[in-house]
Design an enzyme around this catalytic site. Structure first.
Site, PDB file in Angstrom:
ATOM      1  CG  ASP A  34     -28.386  -0.631  32.767  1.00 57.78           C
ATOM      2  OD1 ASP A  34     -29.367  -0.457  33.526  1.00 57.78           O
ATOM      3  OD2 ASP A  34     -28.447  -1.249  31.697  1.00 57.78           O
ATOM      4  CD  GLU A  52     -24.519  -7.710  31.466  1.00 61.00           C
ATOM      5  OE1 GLU A  52     -24.901  -8.375  30.463  1.00 61.00           O
ATOM      6  OE2 GLU A  52     -23.920  -6.639  31.375  1.00 61.00           O
ATOM      7  CD  GLU A  90     -21.329  -7.650  22.763  1.00 60.19           C
ATOM      8  OE1 GLU A  90     -20.638  -6.643  22.537  1.00 60.19           O
ATOM      9  OE2 GLU A  90     -21.711  -7.977  23.899  1.00 60.19           O
ATOM     10  CG  HIS A 150     -26.187  -1.168  28.919  1.00 63.20           C
ATOM     11  ND1 HIS A 150     -26.578  -1.963  29.971  1.00 63.20           N
ATOM     12  CD2 HIS A 150     -25.398  -1.963  28.148  1.00 63.20           C
ATOM     13  CE1 HIS A 150     -26.044  -3.162  29.855  1.00 63.20           C
ATOM     14  NE2 HIS A 150     -25.337  -3.192  28.758  1.00 63.20           N
TER      15      HIS A 150
END
Length: 633
Positions: A306, A398, A407, A567
């Site tokens: 990405d 990230e 998440e 992504h």
């Protein structure tokens, strides 16, 4: 805790036989407890899952023990440890005493060294190795309770050697109880050995005195052996329970949860929790499934490919080397180590890289291969629990997931900020923003609903039930966007609290042309700033605006070229029936987002809206109001 067994009790063959039998049984137990490191069908069976049906297995013996560092094999554990001391500069038994390592820490230490020997090139040539302070992260990492080598006899024999040494020291000093021996059992019970009647014997010769002394020592050590056998039985019961809970119960529970629907009371409790603004929780990852999902190379290759994502971080770091030079940087969730190496190359003096996934072992090799081992130090563990040596000037991570918050890794970054960021420090990225719009693309509706109308000539209408509740992560064409785009959540990372990540936000979308709305669309923008200050709401993410304000950033929204796609894609909330609207009509509503009660890394989402039409005569009273629920799992 320590599961010690006194060896070599000299009072009769029966005690020796009992000790030998128990040792053999313990070897069998350890072998079973450790070697089931991979899940299989049998582990869901009734016998395997209870761990309460272990039986003695005769005729089984552990292989000769192997060195912790190299491939040499020795007849006994003592000879292994002697070799480790003389050839590799590591005295295991002395290290245990020096740092007061308990039973489990010692197990982890052995398995850690075994793993290093397998994975680190040249580890067998080690000539000096030791713990620095006894606080190394791997000593608390339960992953190292799993054996690296099958039937590793060192995992239980190190206790025996230490007890033999203690017993030998006692015998050499000629000590014995003056009136009684007192032993503390693991459950707190005090066990006493009364003075033996042998002590009343009067001796007349030196030989008699020596024999009586030996007899008294043998009796004392036999009693100690009985106490320690009971001690060990209790501790291994505790140990096998702990291993079972750590590595098997979580899998069984997760499987059960996936098969059982929520009751209405559970749903009500979740909704109540979502409305409680004081409820703050750091995500709990049962069984480490989240971290294990990042252990494989393919997911990291997808993220590295990405270019928007990876080059966005790289450009910020390389274009602002002056703020990295000479600084201490923390990389939360370092993965392959790419961001850590960017920071090191930009001039950071020290980079602390943290990850709780097995990928960190590959990151260690990546860093060594690129020559950054003197700058980058890796730590395995959860950022909420790990100990670091100092405060940091910059935190890079990230952490973003689908719809930004899926998440729940931002929670961990905020914990890192509160624990480790020095005053005046910054986060990279420094701000993110969730945006909301609407699209006329009906393909997602067709894929989700109409597909079941004709499946190889058969109708499967029941399959449509609740299918639209799951948010769809995919690319959407920008030309299908039919309304303006609004911000529903602004996240300034320097100041936002974990409790602020569950949110409720009003929105108002206005139609830009006559068309329909088939799906609502969510995505996020990301900014990097040099000083960590908030990005005003009127500042966009275009290259011109970023350059004007001397910032870096990127969007995950709908784009026209493949090279600009990320992504993360976009998140779609598909409507069961399209809304036919005219230019100027508005969709007014409220967006709800909160963590799922059972799995805080998942999201529960709700969209309540009503249509405000310019032409009141064209109002559709059935379809003009809605209360929709979605989820991201």
């Amino acid at each position: 805790m320590s599961s010690r067994i006194l060896q070599g009790a000299t009072a009769g063959s029966s005690s020796n036989a009992a000790s030998a039998a128990f040792t053999e049984r313990r070897q069998s137990i350890i072998s079973q407890a450790y070697t089931q490191s991979e899940y299989s069908e049998s582990e869901f069976g009734e016998q395997d899952n209870t761990w309460d049906d272990w039986e003695d297995e005769e005729g089984m013996s552990a292989p000769d023990p192997k060195c912790l560092f190299c491939a040499q094999i020795f007849p006994s554990a003592r000879e292994v440890f002697t070799h480790c001391t003389s050839s590799h500069g590591f005295d295991f038994l002395r290290t245990r005493r020096q740092f007061d390592l308990d039973f489990y820490q010692s197990i982890r230490l052995i398995n850690y060294l075994r793993k290093q020997a397998l994975e680190v090139q040249g580890f067998d040539q080690t000539q000096a190795w030791g713990l620095k302070d006894g606080q190394e992260p791997f000593l608390g990492n339960d992953e190292y309770l799993r054996p690296v080598m099958e039937d590793d006899s060192l995992l239980f024999e190190f206790e025996d050697l230490e007890i033999e040494d203690d017993a030998g020291d006692s015998a050499d000093q000629g000590t014995r109880p003056e009136h009684e021996a007192v032993f503390m059992m693991p459950n707190g019970e005090v066990k006493k050995m009364q003075r033996s009647s042998w002590e009343e014997i009067e001796t007349t010769t030196e030989l008699e005195r020596k024999l009586l002394k030996q007899l008294l020592h043998a009796e004392e050590r036999l009693f100690s052996t009985e106490v320690q056998l009971q001690n060990t039985e209790m501790q291994f019961q505790e140990y096998r329970t702990r291993v079972k809970e750590s590595f098997f119960d979580t899998l069984e529970d997760a499987t059960a949860r996936s098969m059982v629907s929520q009751t209405p009371s559970q749903v009500a409790a979740e909704e109540k929790e979502s409305r409680d603004p004081t409820a703050v929780s750091v995500p709990h990852d049962e069984g480490n499934y989240y971290f294990n999902s990042y252990a494989h190379s393919d997911i990291h290759q997808q993220m590295l490919n990405d270019r928007v994502r990876t080059e966005g971080y790289r450009d910020f770091i390389y274009e602002n080397k002056d703020i990295f030079k000479g600084k201490t940087v923390l990389d939360v969730g370092c993965g392959t180590g790419i961001l850590s190496m960017f920071a090191a190359k930009a001039g950071a003096t020290k980079v602390l890289s943290v990850d709780n996934s097995d990928i960190i072992e590959k990151a260690r090799k990546n860093i060594l291969e690129n020559g950054f081992q003197d700058v980058i130090t890796l730590y395995r563990g959860k950022i909420e629990e790990i100990k670091l040596p100092c405060k940091v000037d910059i935190i890079i991570s990230e952490w973003m997931g689908y719809f930004l918050l899926y998440e729940a890794m931002l929670d961990s970054v905020l914990v890192a900020r509160d624990r480790f960021l020095a005053p005046g420090g910054i986060l990279a990225p420094s701000q993110t923003r969730i945006l909301f719009t609407a699209s006329s693309d009906e393909s997602f509706l067709n894929d989700s609903i109409d597909y079941w109308n004709d499946v190889y000539g058969f109708k499967m209408s029941t399959m449509k039930e609740n299918v639209l509740r799951e948010a769809v992560v995919d690319f959407i064409s920008p030309e299908t966007i039919v309304t303006n785009t609004v911000t529903i959540k602004d996240l300034p990372h320097q100041t936002i609290a974990i409790s602020g990540l569950d949110f409720v936000s009003d929105f108002e979308l206005e139609m830009q042309r006559d068309d329909n709305i088939s799906t609502f669309v969510g995505y996020f923008d990301t900014w990097f700033t040099r000083d960590g200050k908030d990005v005003p709401l009127d500042v966009g993410i275009s290259k011109e605006e970023l350059k004007e304000h001397e910032m870096n950033g990127f969007t995950t929204g709908p784009v026209y070229t493949r090279s600009e796609e990320t992504h993360w894609k976009q998140t779609m909330f598909v409507l069961e029936k399209p809304l036919e609207l005219k230019k100027g009509d508005k969709v007014k509503g409220t967006f709800y987002c909160h963590k799922n009660g059972n799995n805080p890394r998942a999201l529960d989402l709700k969209i309540m809206y009503e249509i405000v039409r310019l032409d009141k005569t064209n109002a559709d009273t059935v379809n003009d109001k809605a209360d929709l629920t979605f989820y991201l799992r």
